[in-house]
Design a protein around this motif. Structure first.
Motif, PDB file in Angstrom:
ATOM      1  N   SER A 260       0.749  -1.171  -0.089  1.00 42.45           N
ATOM      2  CA  SER A 260       0.095   0.075   0.216  1.00 42.45           C
ATOM      3  C   SER A 260       0.745   1.434   0.083  1.00 42.45           C
ATOM      4  O   SER A 260       0.173   2.261  -0.147  1.00 42.45           O
ATOM      5  N   ALA A 261       2.030   1.146  -0.129  1.00 43.83           N
ATOM      6  CA  ALA A 261       3.218   2.218  -0.170  1.00 43.83           C
ATOM      7  C   ALA A 261       2.857   3.161  -1.181  1.00 43.83           C
ATOM      8  O   ALA A 261       2.655   2.665  -2.285  1.00 43.83           O
ATOM      9  N   LYS A 262       2.555   4.537  -0.744  1.00 42.49           N
ATOM     10  CA  LYS A 262       2.325   5.774  -1.798  1.00 42.49           C
ATOM     11  C   LYS A 262       3.548   5.900  -2.484  1.00 42.49           C
ATOM     12  O   LYS A 262       4.147   7.074  -2.584  1.00 42.49           O
ATOM     13  N   THR A 263       4.477   5.037  -3.251  1.00 47.36           N
ATOM     14  CA  THR A 263       5.500   5.204  -3.748  1.00 47.36           C
ATOM     15  C   THR A 263       5.047   5.195  -5.426  1.00 47.36           C
ATOM     16  O   THR A 263       4.211   4.589  -5.960  1.00 47.36           O
ATOM     17  N   ASN A 264       6.383   5.871  -6.155  1.00 54.84           N
ATOM     18  CA  ASN A 264       6.027   5.552  -7.602  1.00 54.84           C
ATOM     19  C   ASN A 264       6.684   4.653  -8.392  1.00 54.84           C
ATOM     20  O   ASN A 264       7.846   4.188  -7.857  1.00 54.84           O
ATOM     21  N   LYS A 266       5.995   1.800  -9.302  1.00 54.44           N
ATOM     22  CA  LYS A 266       6.060   0.369  -8.472  1.00 54.44           C
ATOM     23  C   LYS A 266       5.737  -0.813  -9.618  1.00 54.44           C
ATOM     24  O   LYS A 266       5.165  -0.747 -10.449  1.00 54.44           O
ATOM     25  N   THR A 303       8.681   0.161  -5.449  1.00 55.84           N
ATOM     26  CA  THR A 303       9.133   1.065  -6.333  1.00 55.84           C
ATOM     27  C   THR A 303      10.464   0.577  -6.940  1.00 55.84           C
ATOM     28  O   THR A 303      11.290  -0.168  -6.142  1.00 55.84           O
ATOM     29  N   GLU A 359      12.706   9.976  -6.589  1.00 56.58           N
ATOM     30  CA  GLU A 359      11.942   8.643  -5.870  1.00 56.58           C
ATOM     31  C   GLU A 359      12.983   7.842  -4.925  1.00 56.58           C
ATOM     32  O   GLU A 359      12.656   7.427  -3.817  1.00 56.58           O
ATOM     33  N   ASN A 363      12.848   6.975  -0.635  1.00 52.62           N
ATOM     34  CA  ASN A 363      13.045   5.675  -0.454  1.00 52.62           C
ATOM     35  C   ASN A 363      14.631   5.336   0.325  1.00 52.62           C
ATOM     36  O   ASN A 363      14.822   4.424   0.299  1.00 52.62           O
TER      37      ASN A 363
END
Length: 431
Positions: A260-264, A266, A303, A359, A363
């Motif tokens: 569910s991490a709101k990273t780009n 992915k 990601t 990004e 991280n």
């Protein structure tokens, strides 16, 4: 069949002749097969394989179709659960096996089918830099998997302490970018199918369920890291490191690795992009010509920046990072975008350097958690690697006892390697 029984005893009771016969038929495209000879290969060395027992063997056999018989040879790399049950339970061995077998049986076939469907309509460059998976099974007690042994094709595995040259780093990044871009294109064009596929993976390292397993071992790593930073760097770096250790820094990695991490950007990340998991093939002039990714036990939906970050710190040295880090990231982004554009041509620059830099910064705490362990472990001398098979019984041993590396780094060179990685992370505001 006595020869096969010997291999079965080494691999798993679940590895039956019926299973292997099916493998040999498929590899030779034959209706019938006849075993001629099995030759055992070399074993792995101490410290190189914490999570599996390795068995290498070669098989000579004949395959028959319509009365026509031909000779074949298959070189096999087998991974099985650790034979020492206490060690197996200590390292949560079956969790990692299950995730890797899911990757080979559920994830990779979907990705491969996706690209081959495209290739049937329009010739494209395929991603095939992955070992040929032969068979496997996991039940928590008899887990195993067999892959084609790529060493017979000239591939070599690097040691824990090796570092890549600029050209070798580019070779690996080309393969990594293609792997990432393939999954990202699958997600872009078939999002529901991708999510269903990715959901089959399970987090094996950074999860709240594993805090009790990892926390005290990570605390030991923090003592070694802080000692190196305080001895070799100005005070400001030690102060920042103390601030990090006062936080729930493991929890920050847990949040970044959650599905569910709101990273780009992915996709199906490899999860463990350090030297032992990168195979390189050299030509007759000793020049690197090809690379392959292996060991997907930490594969996760995450990601692409996480794989690139860990690679940056675990696989290239300080000089290369200082002089060519930006060049390597730009090269990765270019290769990622070019491979992705085969599937989505209307977006030829899907991943820019600026987007990746942002990004990677977001991280940074993933990189910190992964790298501090990997680098310290890589600096251990052979006599400092614990003899893990001395564990007795079947009960799991606390990880901080099994890997009792509380000795501080003895040389300035080793301390600087750890300290300068942290300095680099802090200077870039990763941590």
């Amino acid at each position: 069949m006595e020869q096969f029984k010997q291999i079965q005893d080494l691999v798993s009771p679940k590895f039956t002749w019926e299973v292997f016969e099916t493998v040999l038929k498929k590899q030779s495209n034959s209706d019938k097969v006849k075993l001629i000879n099995i030759t055992l290969g070399s074993e792995t060395s101490k410290g190189d394989s914490y999570l599996s027992t390795v068995t290498r063997f070669s098989v000579d056999y004949t395959g028959e179709n319509n009365g026509d018989s031909k000779p074949f040879k298959l070189h096999v790399f087998g991974k099985s659960l650790l034979r020492n049950v206490a060690r197996r339970n200590t390292y949560r061995n079956s969790d990692f096996f299950a995730n890797e077998i899911v990757f080979y049986e559920e994830i990779w076939p979907k990705l491969d089918a996706f690209q081959k469907e495209f290739n049937a309509l329009k010739t494209i460059q395929l991603y095939d830099e992955i070992p040929n998976y032969l068979c496997g099974e996991f039940d928590g007690s008899n887990d195993y998997m067999l892959l084609e042994d790529l060493s017979y094709q000239g591939y070599q595995s690097a040691s824990r302490s090796d570092a890549l040259t600029f050209e070798r780093a580019k070779l690996v990044l080309k393969v990594l970018s293609k792997y990432h871009a393939l999954g990202y294109a699958f997600k872009e064009l078939h999002p529901e199918s991708f999510q269903e596929t990715a959901s089959k993976l399970r987090e094996t390292y950074f999860h709240d369920d594993f805090r009790g397993w990892y926390a005290k071992f990570q605390h030991n790593l923090s003592i070694i890291t802080l000692d190196a930073v305080e001895k070799e760097l100005p005070e400001v770096y030690g102060n920042r490191l103390k601030e990090i250790f006062a936080r729930d820094y493991y929890g920050e990695a847990v949040a970044l690795c959650a599905p569910s991490a709101k990273t780009n950007f992915k996709t199906i990340a490899h999860g463990d992009t350090w030297m032992p998991n990168l195979l390189i093939r050299f030509d007759e002039k000793k020049q690197p010509v090809h690379s392959v990714l292996i060991d997907f036990q930490l594969a996760r939906y995450a990601t692409v920046a996480q794989d690139l970050l860990f690679f940056t710190y675990a696989c290239i040295d300080e000089d290369l990072r200082a002089n060519h880090r930006e060049d390597l990231i730009k090269y990765y982004c270019q290769e990622f975008s070019a491979f992705f554009a085969q599937f989505v041509p209307e977006n030829p620059n899907v991943l820019t350097y600026d987007a990746m830099a942002k990004e990677m910064k977001a991280n940074g705490m993933f990189a910190f958690n992964m790298t501090m362990e990997a680098i310290i472990m890589s600096l251990l001398d052979d006599h400092e690697v614990p003899d893990l098979d001395e564990m007795q019984g079947e009960e799991a041993v606390p990880l901080e006892i099994a890997l009792s590396i509380v000795t501080l780094l003895k040389t300035k060179e080793k301390r600087l390697k750890v300290a300068n990685i942290f300095k680099h992370m802090m200077d870039l505001n990763y941590v």
